[in-house]
Design an enzyme around this catalytic site. Structure first.
Site, mmCIF file in Angstrom:
data_model
loop_
_atom_site.group_PDB
_atom_site.id
_atom_site.type_symbol
_atom_site.label_atom_id
_atom_site.label_comp_id
_atom_site.label_asym_id
_atom_site.label_seq_id
_atom_site.Cartn_x
_atom_site.Cartn_y
_atom_site.Cartn_z
ATOM 1 N N LYS A 116 -14.520 4.311 57.366
ATOM 2 C CA LYS A 116 -14.421 3.600 56.007
ATOM 3 C C LYS A 116 -14.553 2.304 56.513
ATOM 4 C CE LYS A 116 -12.836 7.484 53.275
ATOM 5 N NZ LYS A 116 -11.672 8.044 52.646
ATOM 6 N N GLN A 127 -5.316 6.849 51.506
ATOM 7 C CA GLN A 127 -6.143 8.349 52.070
ATOM 8 C C GLN A 127 -5.118 9.432 51.815
ATOM 9 O OE1 GLN A 127 -9.081 8.376 53.988
ATOM 10 N NE2 GLN A 127 -8.785 10.443 53.880
ATOM 11 N N ASP A 134 -11.681 5.533 44.561
ATOM 12 C CA ASP A 134 -12.013 6.733 44.606
ATOM 13 C C ASP A 134 -12.180 7.570 43.400
ATOM 14 O OD1 ASP A 134 -11.962 7.908 47.405
ATOM 15 O OD2 ASP A 134 -9.647 7.674 47.650
#
Ligand code: NAD
Length: 291
Positions: free
Chosen positions: A53, A97, A120
């Site tokens: 990412k 994460q 997200d």
């Protein structure tokens, strides 16, 4: 023999557009977009994801700020870091994460992220917007990436029978709602589904997001179906998906490979969501869009 839904190639096109858009804003005197990436602990798969990412951000001109906390980080410490990132005007997007170590409640962390920085798309406010089919929220990255991939190949979901196998919070559930919003007839299956094959065989578009290697066999797929494989697992030292690719590709009309299908599109969707957060943040929403 199916056409490959090439997530790497489609990602390159989107990422070039994102890069051009970021460069244009920088030429106009704006700062670059920024994404804060938080990793707790040393899970090897998470480290790979976070690395990928960050690399992708760098390539398109998005600044990524990396916060690596130890495995034994108390929940309070993570919540206070998220609070600081929420307040930081230089931060457009926040990504924590998952999965998190067991002393930390992931739902609490998700709910602490400012919904306007929740790239997200897991915050209940953004999930609620998706559920209500409202514009302006963030759609979770994997469902959004799948939509963009299907769009690129001209695969319209309106009126199609879609079966989604897997009803997890980050893929299956939001993807089912997104596809319903696109006017598909959606069936959602999970571990307690009585006869999985009965549902998969009916699907014009079959998506599997379970993490069970080769769960989807050739006899579970309708001739000419579009097959999207979200799963990532390891089998005999190799990365494999949920779909028995070699056999199913002979029967499907389109199919995603693993790796190289949904994975790169998920990261591309993260870049798009970060760009969207940046534009929201700086009041640039009227400007031309990379999508
Ligand atoms: P999850 O554990 O939240 O959900 C898994 C779902 O699969 C559940 O609804 C469960 O009931 C269902 N399931 C499990 N075994 C089943 C079976 N035998 N038959 C039918 N349903 C079954 O998982 P998740 O976070 O949604 O992730 C699913 C998979 O997708 C994992 O392999 C994960 O690594 C992968 N993933 C890939 C990407 C990507 O970018 N490609 C992104 C996110 C997740």
């Amino acid at each position: 023999m199916a056409t490959i839904l090439d997530g790497r190639a489609v990602s390159r096109i989107y990422r070039e557009r994102i890069k051009e858009e970021v460069e244009r804003f920088k030429r106009l005197g704006y700062r670059e977009p920024s994404l804060a990436v938080v990793l707790v602990g040393n899970d090897p798969a998470s480290q790979v994801y976070v690395n990928n990412k960050q690399k992708a951000c760098k390539k398109v001109g998005i600044r990524s700020l990396f916060y690596h906390l130890p495995e034994d980080t108390p929940e309070e410490r993570l919540l206070s870091l998220v609070g600081e990132l929420n307040e930081n005007p230089e931060v457009d997007g926040i990504l924590v994460q998952l999965p998190l170590p067991k002393q930390i409640n992931p739902q609490k962390v998700i709910e602490t992220i400012d919904p306007n920085k929740d790239v997200d798309g897991f915050h209940p406010e953004n999930m609620g917007k998706l559920f209500s089919n409202l514009e302006g929220g963030f759609v979770p990255c994997t469902p959004l990436g799948i939509k963009l991939l299907l769009d690129h190949y001209g695969i319209d979901l309106k009126g199609k029978d879609v079966t989604v196998v897997g009803a997890g919070y980050i893929v299956g559930k939001p993807l089912s709602v997104l596809m319903l919003n696109l006017n598909a007839t959606v069936t959602v299956c999970h571990i307690y589904t009585k006869d999985l094959k009965e549902h998969t065989r009916r699907a014009d578009v079959l998506v599997s997001a379970t993490g069970v290697p080769h769960l989807i066999k050739e006899d579970m797929v309708k001739e000419g179906a579009v097959v999207v494989d979200v799963g990532i697992s390891k089998k005999d030292g190799k990365i494999v998906g949920d779909v028995d690719f070699e056999r199913v590709k002979e029967k499907a009309s389109y199919i995603t490979p693993v790796p190289g299908g949904v994975g790169p599109m998920t990261i591309t969707a993260l870049l798009l969501n970060t760009l969207k957060a940046y534009k929201k943040h700086l009041g640039l929403e009227g400007a031309a869009s990379a999508v």
